[in-house]
Design a protein around this motif. Structure first.
Motif, mmCIF file in Angstrom:
data_model
loop_
_atom_site.group_PDB
_atom_site.id
_atom_site.type_symbol
_atom_site.label_atom_id
_atom_site.label_comp_id
_atom_site.label_asym_id
_atom_site.label_seq_id
_atom_site.Cartn_x
_atom_site.Cartn_y
_atom_site.Cartn_z
ATOM 1 N N LEU A 106 0.822 20.935 -8.852
ATOM 2 C CA LEU A 106 2.154 21.259 -8.182
ATOM 3 C C LEU A 106 3.437 20.078 -8.644
ATOM 4 O O LEU A 106 4.225 20.903 -8.742
ATOM 5 N N ARG A 107 2.808 19.148 -9.028
ATOM 6 C CA ARG A 107 3.752 17.937 -9.502
ATOM 7 C C ARG A 107 4.353 18.333 -10.665
ATOM 8 O O ARG A 107 5.554 18.372 -11.125
ATOM 9 N N GLU A 108 3.399 18.767 -11.605
ATOM 10 C CA GLU A 108 3.603 19.260 -12.966
ATOM 11 C C GLU A 108 4.652 20.299 -13.097
ATOM 12 O O GLU A 108 5.771 20.503 -13.745
ATOM 13 N N ALA A 109 4.388 21.339 -12.064
ATOM 14 C CA ALA A 109 5.111 22.613 -11.781
ATOM 15 C C ALA A 109 6.760 22.165 -11.534
ATOM 16 O O ALA A 109 7.668 22.843 -11.957
ATOM 17 N N LEU A 110 6.921 21.187 -10.385
ATOM 18 C CA LEU A 110 8.068 20.803 -10.019
ATOM 19 C C LEU A 110 8.845 20.181 -10.936
ATOM 20 O O LEU A 110 10.130 20.295 -11.304
ATOM 21 N N GLU A 111 8.273 19.370 -11.891
ATOM 22 C CA GLU A 111 8.925 18.379 -13.026
ATOM 23 C C GLU A 111 9.390 19.441 -13.940
ATOM 24 O O GLU A 111 10.480 19.400 -14.348
ATOM 25 N N TYR A 112 8.567 20.562 -14.291
ATOM 26 C CA TYR A 112 8.983 21.740 -15.070
ATOM 27 C C TYR A 112 10.324 22.324 -14.744
ATOM 28 O O TYR A 112 11.359 22.574 -15.407
ATOM 29 N N LEU A 118 10.141 27.991 -11.985
ATOM 30 C CA LEU A 118 8.760 27.554 -12.063
ATOM 31 C C LEU A 118 8.220 28.271 -13.151
ATOM 32 O O LEU A 118 8.283 29.005 -13.912
ATOM 33 N N PRO A 119 6.840 27.455 -13.695
ATOM 34 C CA PRO A 119 6.252 27.804 -14.890
ATOM 35 C C PRO A 119 5.521 29.137 -14.580
ATOM 36 O O PRO A 119 5.439 29.750 -13.629
ATOM 37 N N SER A 120 5.399 29.864 -15.817
ATOM 38 C CA SER A 120 4.931 31.197 -15.756
ATOM 39 C C SER A 120 3.683 31.415 -14.804
ATOM 40 O O SER A 120 3.533 32.404 -14.042
ATOM 41 N N TYR A 121 2.611 30.399 -14.937
ATOM 42 C CA TYR A 121 1.375 30.759 -14.168
ATOM 43 C C TYR A 121 1.559 30.765 -12.774
ATOM 44 O O TYR A 121 0.765 31.143 -12.003
ATOM 45 N N CYS A 122 2.863 30.189 -12.324
ATOM 46 C CA CYS A 122 2.959 30.392 -10.733
ATOM 47 C C CYS A 122 3.058 31.653 -10.251
ATOM 48 O O CYS A 122 2.986 31.866 -8.950
ATOM 49 N N HIS A 123 3.324 32.624 -11.213
ATOM 50 C CA HIS A 123 3.542 34.030 -10.953
ATOM 51 C C HIS A 123 2.276 34.736 -11.026
ATOM 52 O O HIS A 123 2.663 36.112 -11.091
ATOM 53 N N THR A 124 1.290 34.237 -11.321
ATOM 54 C CA THR A 124 -0.028 35.042 -11.307
ATOM 55 C C THR A 124 -0.942 34.513 -9.997
ATOM 56 O O THR A 124 -0.928 33.823 -9.494
ATOM 57 N N SER A 125 -1.608 35.817 -9.798
ATOM 58 C CA SER A 125 -2.446 35.610 -8.680
ATOM 59 C C SER A 125 -3.859 35.397 -9.093
ATOM 60 O O SER A 125 -4.669 35.136 -8.369
ATOM 61 N N LYS A 126 -4.223 35.596 -10.436
ATOM 62 C CA LYS A 126 -5.608 35.205 -11.093
ATOM 63 C C LYS A 126 -5.587 33.931 -11.848
ATOM 64 O O LYS A 126 -4.855 33.766 -12.649
ATOM 65 N N ASN A 127 -6.735 33.193 -11.557
ATOM 66 C CA ASN A 127 -6.648 31.737 -11.996
ATOM 67 C C ASN A 127 -7.753 31.282 -13.011
ATOM 68 O O ASN A 127 -8.250 30.296 -12.960
ATOM 69 N N ARG A 128 -8.509 32.448 -13.509
ATOM 70 C CA ARG A 128 -9.394 32.144 -14.477
ATOM 71 C C ARG A 128 -8.920 31.346 -15.603
ATOM 72 O O ARG A 128 -7.556 31.718 -15.951
ATOM 73 N N PRO A 129 -9.639 30.713 -16.353
ATOM 74 C CA PRO A 129 -9.282 30.007 -17.589
ATOM 75 C C PRO A 129 -8.898 30.746 -18.729
ATOM 76 O O PRO A 129 -9.401 31.954 -19.047
ATOM 77 N N LEU A 130 -7.600 30.691 -19.326
ATOM 78 C CA LEU A 130 -7.108 31.468 -20.446
ATOM 79 C C LEU A 130 -7.353 30.840 -21.665
ATOM 80 O O LEU A 130 -7.055 29.679 -21.711
ATOM 81 N N THR A 131 -7.322 31.526 -22.738
ATOM 82 C CA THR A 131 -7.384 31.058 -24.100
ATOM 83 C C THR A 131 -6.152 30.602 -24.734
ATOM 84 O O THR A 131 -5.099 31.265 -23.873
ATOM 85 N N PRO A 132 -5.738 29.749 -25.351
ATOM 86 C CA PRO A 132 -4.282 29.632 -25.613
ATOM 87 C C PRO A 132 -3.526 30.992 -26.171
ATOM 88 O O PRO A 132 -2.332 30.827 -25.672
ATOM 89 N N LEU A 133 -4.111 31.604 -26.666
ATOM 90 C CA LEU A 133 -3.390 33.107 -26.974
ATOM 91 C C LEU A 133 -3.009 33.638 -25.989
ATOM 92 O O LEU A 133 -2.187 34.513 -25.822
#
Length: 628
Positions: A548-554, A569-584
């Motif tokens: 959360l701190r990193e998101a607010l810094e962004y 806010l960062p893009s990932y904040c707009h997602t409801s699924k939090n499984r680990p993603l690959t860099p691509l």
């Protein structure tokens, strides 16, 4: 053809294919590199045209630069016969200092603006050994054709993040740059070691500043019978009972704002302040200097007659004199330790003397229960294991509860990953201290076999102190069952406390956001828009408060003042699924959310901009849990 040349040729071919087609699939390069190329392309970096931005407001005398100075000097001596250039950047990828072990390499780097003040962020100059380190958060080397920009192809850059041991935040990057043909994997080891030395100096610098601030505050409070005493540091605020009784919360904040202004200046700063309430106050006290910069300020605040003329204090003399009339004396601290060859730089334990900065006042039942259990355990001197997810606030809560329970106590932090048989820690004097003392060992699972041996001697010594000294260790609950050396220490502990994750504390979320914004930018007028509040509330924050701190810094980088909107806010904040993603996958998700933001949520227009069908876009929205 040597294997190294074949590898670079393959990467050069993959880069040419990527620039021509823009297709990240089957490039034959690492996921990390492919993701960096994707980010560079998405940011609009022109691979053929060079433009590194210049920012004149960088600080060559910052705390980071001061702590890096002895390490850079040692590294420069160690590489005197090597064709490298050493560079230090801040957390925004701006070069702060540069030292040339090779004038020839330095002249070539001058041509690509690799000089102090220029920023090498990935979204400005593409894949490189500074910006990509910041994006990935880990040490790496970018060699020859791995660079996104044509102008950097002849170079090899090896960078490592410099992490503040207390906050866990990346403060800057240490980089070694050379020609691609001269690069060797040994540079990777060298730069990682030097970056760790700088991190240790950051800890030493903060520890001595906090110790001096605390001791100066205690002396001032003892002398000031009924006067208000405040102490202010980089992330510290202390005040005595008289200050709490004399001034309202708003007046206390005004005093803190003026103290922050005084700390930034060495010239004449007003010692008389008119508060919004109509009362006038006079400030006098002590500056704590380290490396020529103000590390802290202890002030005695007196109420004066609003009609009285502005007083002029007596002039000081000597090398450390303030400008005439400024009512602050000087306490100068010694410089931080030199690089690792000096034993002082290997000091692992520092007295933090952490002030009371409340986070324990949460309303969530599980959080309050954890605080109460910790308070009981620490009051009774019970060795305690604090469990919880990464970033959930275990370390901060332990330190706060201890200092709330023992206001005159001291706390020490021990890095378990750096302990060895030669660790400079006195096992005799600590248990015999007359002050309540807490040793905090964060991330005990990182202890090596030698570190476990060291702690196995320390813990019984603490137990013999009769409750004056105890220990608390933090451990990610996911690592509790891991077959690691730390398990041999579990018999020394009597209590376990579990700290709940952020997603289990919805009633505390708004207060945590307000607190983090105040910490990150105490002098800015920023707030969250209702839509941004809802976005934060919907996300589950798998890395808890640290994420959360990193998101607010962004968001603050995109919206420095005013109302932070959801699309800041960062893009990932707009997602409801939090499984680990690959860099691509991360790059694809970010590209989709950026297109939807730019087009006001129009799915059809976003699909056209991204070059995919609407049905494909909807599948990806579902796959990544994008809710825009």
């Amino acid at each position: 053809m040597p294997d190294r040349d074949r590898r670079l040729l393959r990467i050069a071919s993959a880069r040419a294919d990527f620039l021509e087609r823009g297709d990240p699939a089957d490039l034959g390069v690492s996921e990390l590199l492919a993701a960096s190329w994707q980010r560079s392309r998405a940011a609009g970096v022109d691979a053929a045209r060079w433009e590194a931005p210049f920012t004149p407001d960088f600080d060559p005398r910052s705390r980071l630069a001061r702590c890096a100075e002895p390490v850079l000097a040692q590294l420069h001596d160690d590489t005197a016969d090597v064709a490298v250039v050493i560079a230090l950047t801040d957390r925004n990828a701006r070069l702060v200092q540069r030292r040339d072990s090779s004038r020839e390499v330095g002249r070539l780097l001058d041509r690509v603006d690799f000089v102090p003040g220029f920023a090498y962020a990935e979204d400005s100059v593409g894949t490189n050994g500074i910006g990509t380190v910041i994006e990935s958060g880990r040490p790496l080397s970018i060699v020859g054709p791995e660079h996104y920009s044509e102008q950097l192809q002849q170079f090899a850059c090896t960078g490592s993040p410099i992490i503040d041991p207390l906050t866990g935040r990346v403060e800057g990057i240490l980089d070694l740059s050379t020609l691609a043909d001269a690069w060797t994997p040994l540079m990777h080891t060298l730069v990682k070691s030097a970056a760790k030395d700088i991190s240790r100096n950051l800890l030493l610098d903060r520890s001595q500043a906090q110790q001096a601030l605390f001791e100066t505050y205690v002396r001032a409070d003892a002398r000031a019978t009924r006067q208000a005493v405040f102490a202010f540091g980089e992330s510290t605020c202390m005040l005595n009972a008289a200050a709490e009784g004399l001034f309202s919360g708003e007046e206390q904040r005004a005093i803190r704002r003026h103290a922050a202004f005084v700390m930034t200046r060495r010239d004449r700063a007003s010692d008389t302040v008119d508060l919004a309430s109509g009362r006038r106050i006079r400030l006098r006290g002590t500056r704590i200097l380290t490396g020529g910069q103000t590390a802290g300020l202890v002030v005695i605040v007196e109420l004066i007659d609003p009609t009285a003329p502005h007083p002029s204090g007596p002039a000081q003399t000597g090398a450390d004199a303030e400008p005439q009339g400024t009512p602050f004396t000087i306490e100068r601290l010694p410089d931080v330790a030199a690089a690792a060859p000096d034993p002082a730089a290997r000091e692992l334990v520092g007295d933090l003397r952490r002030p009371y900065v409340p986070i324990a006042d949460g309303r969530a039942p599980a959080w309050r229960r954890a605080g109460e259990q910790l308070q009981t355990a620490l009051a009774n001197g019970e060795p305690t294991i604090v469990l919880g997810e990464t970033g959930s606030g275990k370390f901060t809560l332990v330190a706060e509860v201890f200092h709330a329970t023992h206001p005159g106590g001291r706390s020490m932090t021990i890095d378990p990953g750096q302990l060895d048989d030669a660790a400079p820690f006195d096992l005799v004097t600590l248990p015999t201290t007359h002050q309540p003392t807490l040793c905090i060992v964060p991330n005990i699972d990182q202890a090596t076999t030698a570190g476990v041996t060291f702690l196995d001697r320390l813990l019984p010594a603490l137990a013999r102190s009769g409750g004056r000294a105890t220990v608390a260790v933090t451990l990610s609950d996911a690592r509790l069952d891991a077959d690691l050396p730390f398990r041999a220490l579990l018999g020394h502990f009597t209590t376990a406390v579990t700290v709940p994750p952020l997603r289990s504390r919805p009633e505390d979320l708004d207060a945590i956001v307000v607190r983090l914004l105040a910490q990150l930018e105490p002098n800015r007028q920023v707030r969250l828009a209702p839509q941004a509040q809802r976005t934060i509330a919907r996300y589950s924050w798998p890395r808890n408060v640290s994420q959360l701190r990193e998101a607010l810094e962004y968001a603050l980088q995109r919206r420095p003042v005013g109302e932070i909107r959801a699309d800041d806010l960062p893009s990932y904040c707009h997602t409801s699924k939090n499984r680990p993603l690959t860099p691509l996958e991360t790059a694809e998700r970010d590209a989709i959310t950026a297109a939807l933001h730019d087009l006001g949520g129009n799915r059809q227009a976003a699909a056209q901009q991204l070059g995919v069908s609407r049905s494909s876009l909807y599948r990806k929205l579902h796959r990544y849990g994008i809710t825009l």
